[in-house]
Write a protein that holds these residues in place. Sequence first.
Motif, PDB file in Angstrom:
ATOM      1  N   TYR A 223      36.292  38.322  -1.397  1.00 25.73           N
ATOM      2  CA  TYR A 223      36.204  37.413  -2.749  1.00 25.73           C
ATOM      3  C   TYR A 223      35.750  35.552  -1.730  1.00 25.73           C
ATOM      4  CZ  TYR A 223      37.396  40.687  -5.353  1.00 25.73           C
ATOM      5  OH  TYR A 223      38.220  42.048  -5.774  1.00 25.73           O
ATOM      6  N   HIS A 224      35.416  35.527  -0.738  1.00 26.09           N
ATOM      7  CA  HIS A 224      35.372  34.157  -0.104  1.00 26.09           C
ATOM      8  C   HIS A 224      36.120  32.695  -1.522  1.00 26.09           C
ATOM      9  CE1 HIS A 224      32.250  35.383   2.753  1.00 26.09           C
ATOM     10  NE2 HIS A 224      32.061  35.837   1.513  1.00 26.09           N
ATOM     11  N   PRO A 225      37.678  32.963  -1.503  1.00 23.61           N
ATOM     12  CA  PRO A 225      38.131  31.716  -1.959  1.00 23.61           C
ATOM     13  C   PRO A 225      38.156  30.738  -2.144  1.00 23.61           C
ATOM     14  CG  PRO A 225      39.351  32.891  -0.494  1.00 23.61           C
ATOM     15  CD  PRO A 225      38.559  33.547  -0.230  1.00 23.61           C
ATOM     16  N   SER A 226      37.622  29.243  -3.207  1.00 26.68           N
ATOM     17  CA  SER A 226      37.414  28.604  -3.346  1.00 26.68           C
ATOM     18  C   SER A 226      38.477  27.692  -2.673  1.00 26.68           C
ATOM     19  CB  SER A 226      36.920  27.425  -4.103  1.00 26.68           C
ATOM     20  OG  SER A 226      35.973  28.394  -4.732  1.00 26.68           O
ATOM     21  N   ASP A 260      39.328  16.347   3.554  1.00 24.23           N
ATOM     22  CA  ASP A 260      38.884  14.998   2.692  1.00 24.23           C
ATOM     23  C   ASP A 260      39.152  15.074   0.870  1.00 24.23           C
ATOM     24  OD1 ASP A 260      38.054  12.691   2.365  1.00 24.23           O
ATOM     25  OD2 ASP A 260      36.044  13.429   1.045  1.00 24.23           O
ATOM     26  N   TRP A 261      38.552  17.040   0.898  1.00 25.79           N
ATOM     27  CA  TRP A 261      38.807  16.823  -1.019  1.00 25.79           C
ATOM     28  C   TRP A 261      39.889  17.633  -0.812  1.00 25.79           C
ATOM     29  CZ3 TRP A 261      40.257  21.585  -3.153  1.00 25.79           C
ATOM     30  CH2 TRP A 261      40.380  21.759  -4.189  1.00 25.79           C
ATOM     31  N   LEU A 262      40.820  17.923   0.022  1.00 25.97           N
ATOM     32  CA  LEU A 262      42.481  18.307  -0.572  1.00 25.97           C
ATOM     33  C   LEU A 262      43.350  17.381  -0.398  1.00 25.97           C
ATOM     34  CD1 LEU A 262      42.500  21.295   1.985  1.00 25.97           C
ATOM     35  CD2 LEU A 262      42.773  21.847  -0.448  1.00 25.97           C
ATOM     36  N   GLU A 263      42.578  16.122   0.148  1.00 30.11           N
ATOM     37  CA  GLU A 263      43.823  14.806  -0.421  1.00 30.11           C
ATOM     38  C   GLU A 263      43.337  14.086  -1.538  1.00 30.11           C
ATOM     39  OE1 GLU A 263      46.370  12.239   0.887  1.00 30.11           O
ATOM     40  OE2 GLU A 263      46.417  14.448   1.994  1.00 30.11           O
ATOM     41  N   SER A 264      42.366  13.688  -1.041  1.00 33.31           N
ATOM     42  CA  SER A 264      41.344  12.862  -2.591  1.00 33.31           C
ATOM     43  C   SER A 264      41.489  13.307  -3.557  1.00 33.31           C
ATOM     44  CB  SER A 264      39.607  12.445  -1.438  1.00 33.31           C
ATOM     45  OG  SER A 264      40.269  12.063  -0.484  1.00 33.31           O
ATOM     46  N   ASN A 265      41.377  14.713  -3.879  1.00 33.99           N
ATOM     47  CA  ASN A 265      40.769  15.111  -5.416  1.00 33.99           C
ATOM     48  C   ASN A 265      42.507  15.984  -5.650  1.00 33.99           C
ATOM     49  OD1 ASN A 265      38.362  14.594  -3.846  1.00 33.99           O
ATOM     50  ND2 ASN A 265      37.632  15.018  -5.640  1.00 33.99           N
ATOM     51  N   ARG A 314      38.920  28.834   9.655  1.00 39.78           N
ATOM     52  CA  ARG A 314      38.186  29.692   8.941  1.00 39.78           C
ATOM     53  C   ARG A 314      37.047  28.813   8.087  1.00 39.78           C
ATOM     54  NH1 ARG A 314      38.491  34.866   7.979  1.00 39.78           N
ATOM     55  NH2 ARG A 314      37.459  34.671   6.360  1.00 39.78           N
ATOM     56  N   HIS A 315      37.127  27.611   8.110  1.00 38.00           N
ATOM     57  CA  HIS A 315      36.843  26.996   6.299  1.00 38.00           C
ATOM     58  C   HIS A 315      37.237  27.195   5.226  1.00 38.00           C
ATOM     59  CE1 HIS A 315      35.569  24.927  10.215  1.00 38.00           C
ATOM     60  NE2 HIS A 315      34.668  26.218  11.040  1.00 38.00           N
ATOM     61  N   THR A 316      38.917  27.553   4.796  1.00 40.08           N
ATOM     62  CA  THR A 316      39.004  28.411   3.413  1.00 40.08           C
ATOM     63  C   THR A 316      39.277  27.432   3.321  1.00 40.08           C
ATOM     64  OG1 THR A 316      38.432  30.772   4.599  1.00 40.08           O
ATOM     65  CG2 THR A 316      39.808  30.518   2.139  1.00 40.08           C
ATOM     66  N   GLY A 351      34.088  22.200  -8.276  1.00 39.10           N
ATOM     67  CA  GLY A 351      33.586  24.492  -7.442  1.00 39.10           C
ATOM     68  C   GLY A 351      32.770  23.792  -6.785  1.00 39.10           C
ATOM     69  N   ASP A 352      31.854  22.831  -7.347  1.00 37.13           N
ATOM     70  CA  ASP A 352      30.318  22.668  -6.370  1.00 37.13           C
ATOM     71  C   ASP A 352      31.032  21.400  -5.735  1.00 37.13           C
ATOM     72  OD1 ASP A 352      28.898  23.730  -8.029  1.00 37.13           O
ATOM     73  OD2 ASP A 352      27.919  21.954  -9.333  1.00 37.13           O
ATOM     74  N   ALA A 353      31.483  20.602  -5.639  1.00 37.87           N
ATOM     75  CA  ALA A 353      32.338  19.737  -4.139  1.00 37.87           C
ATOM     76  C   ALA A 353      33.254  20.610  -3.493  1.00 37.87           C
ATOM     77  CB  ALA A 353      33.331  18.428  -5.172  1.00 37.87           C
ATOM     78  N   ILE A 354      33.836  21.574  -3.895  1.00 40.86           N
ATOM     79  CA  ILE A 354      34.456  22.598  -2.460  1.00 40.86           C
ATOM     80  C   ILE A 354      33.133  23.230  -1.925  1.00 40.86           C
ATOM     81  CG2 ILE A 354      36.134  24.495  -2.655  1.00 40.86           C
ATOM     82  CD1 ILE A 354      37.379  23.770  -5.171  1.00 40.86           C
ATOM     83  N   LYS A 355      32.017  23.758  -2.654  1.00 42.39           N
ATOM     84  CA  LYS A 355      31.824  25.067  -2.171  1.00 42.39           C
ATOM     85  C   LYS A 355      30.814  23.816  -1.156  1.00 42.39           C
ATOM     86  CE  LYS A 355      27.800  27.605  -3.178  1.00 42.39           C
ATOM     87  NZ  LYS A 355      26.709  28.302  -4.486  1.00 42.39           N
ATOM     88  N   LYS A 356      30.306  22.669  -1.130  1.00 41.41           N
ATOM     89  CA  LYS A 356      29.856  21.343  -0.623  1.00 41.41           C
ATOM     90  C   LYS A 356      30.242  21.477   0.627  1.00 41.41           C
ATOM     91  CE  LYS A 356      27.127  19.648  -4.161  1.00 41.41           C
ATOM     92  NZ  LYS A 356      26.463  18.195  -4.684  1.00 41.41           N
ATOM     93  N   ALA A 357      31.923  21.266   0.698  1.00 38.98           N
ATOM     94  CA  ALA A 357      32.833  21.204   1.971  1.00 38.98           C
ATOM     95  C   ALA A 357      32.583  21.713   3.060  1.00 38.98           C
ATOM     96  CB  ALA A 357      34.140  20.547   0.951  1.00 38.98           C
TER      97      ALA A 357
END
Length: 608
Positions: A223-226, A260-265, A314-316, A351-357
């Motif tokens: 499923y490749h969770p975001s 960075d996304w986890l901390e900033s967003n 694993r970049h999840t 979703g798009d920001a997570i995908k890019k990260a």
Amino acid sequence: MINAIRRKRVHFLAGCLLSAAVVPATQSEEYPQAPLPPLLPWHGASEQLIVNTGDWVTPAEASDFHTTPDYRQTRAFIERLAAASADIKTTDIGTSAGGRHVLLVTLTESGSDAQANGKPTLLVQAGIHSGEIDGKDASLMLLRDYVNGKRELHQLVQHANLLIVPILNVDGHGRKGPYTRMNQRGPDNAGWRSNGNNLNINRDYTKLDTPELRAVMDVINEYHPSLYIDVHVTDGEDYQYDITYGYTASFASDSPAIADWLESNLRSNLDSALTAAGHIPGPLVFGVNPQEFSDGITHWTALPRFSNGLGDLRHTPTVLVENHSLKPYRQRVLGTYVFIEAALKAVGDEGDAIKKAIASDQRRHPKTQVLAWETSKSPDLKVFAKQPFKGMAYKKVKNPITGTEQVVWLGKAKDYPALPVFADNVKDVEVRVPKAYYLPKKETLVLARLKDHGIEVTAPSRPRATLTRLSADSHTFADKPFEGHFRVKARFSEEQVQVPLADYVEIRTDQPLGSLAVALLDPRGPDSFFQWGFFNQMFQRTEYSEPYALVPLAEEMLKRDPALKKEFEKRLQDKAFAGDPRARLDFFYQRSPYYDRAYLQYPVLIQN
């Protein structure tokens, strides 16, 4: 929990778990519960989520959050939900050692396939420690509200998929009772920490010994969770925060864009939602001194044996939730509901920001990788400089049981300005990232585990190669087993060898899970397959020498090789060596063609 008290008495009957906690025969259900510190009063807007009447009152609500439903009741309630809404589907993703099925619940718009509908996915996992079951009952309430038509949830599901594992440790969940969680306020029938094989699933993210966690890994790979949320309940110190959570910080991250996304967003979104609902969100709390909380806390960097440590490799995007065990079960469940709903909104909005990260981190190919971190000896006093740590007051009292002073928490709020924070930010083990590893095909268990992780394994791209071989110069085994393994550490030397590769498979590091491959296959890493004992056969010898054959061979070797004779004579200057007949014979055996050249050699070869 990370630093939990481990129970030692584990009873099995025909492979099945007892339904109640093990207590001495003189004890009964009336045996006194362990007294816990006084509580601060709490009321919050999230209390409006509770339903007390109608057909869809969850079992936990029906008991006023005193108890949690058992395995059968949980499945029955979820099947009712699925029957009431085509958007909810259930799948058995694996079977525990005790024969119970591990359930996955999917919630998608119109019941669409979460693997194919193109929407970001939130994966919520509850009950890896089944005594810490807040996520299950929060999920049942949230799914119930979806079935009842809660507009906000329907809007969120238009933009994101929700996957829930309500009970991961299904065998431990069956071993329930009032004497399983001494340091936790409810539920009264909490389950057990370890699974049916007495393994802590929360130490299994790298070695994947447990069928339960292999099932979760299948879900992640399919499923490749975001965002992956692992819900626990903490223990230890008392403080005001009720919902604490964390992830690998950017200073130690192998996924810096995700960090960075986890901390900033994400954190700001989660904190805002929890605060608005009347909860007090906070960081993961691990005190450095159980006898003096004011000495500070540790900013923990998780090893990959834990969910957040593995997720970083694993970049999840992975968040470890640790609800505070001293808060009432009712309060913790409501806070978890708010957390899941806010996370689902963040995944849909971002979703798009997570995908890019994720894509950015998957493309990273650093030259070095840190496999272990140490705690800094210098504290950071800035973390709580502007907003003090929301702690609780305590005193120390001489106790006749221990004969020493013990901390007594007083149930009164106390702020700790500039509380010292000791970060795990000092590099302990750092290695050069090679181009590839070569694993012998005969290492079938390791090969299976690599494939369980989703790591790409291929046939070698060439018939022969000059590779690096590591040999253990010294090694030390643990003196007792840990999670079913006798762990081992070693110091290695290197040599270059020409090797035909027909009997090997190749694991390249320039793949999305390359960082994970390094952590698993470099033996210097604390969560490597080597240190977990998957290669312990390299420490045994099966062919030996006999003096009646070796002595005349040694005499012949001395006649033929003047350099060897000189080396032997030099060794004889060592009194310990000279006085040890076995060591003198081994000197020649190790230099003869009869000696086992595979002894102490790490089987995995390295292409730098």
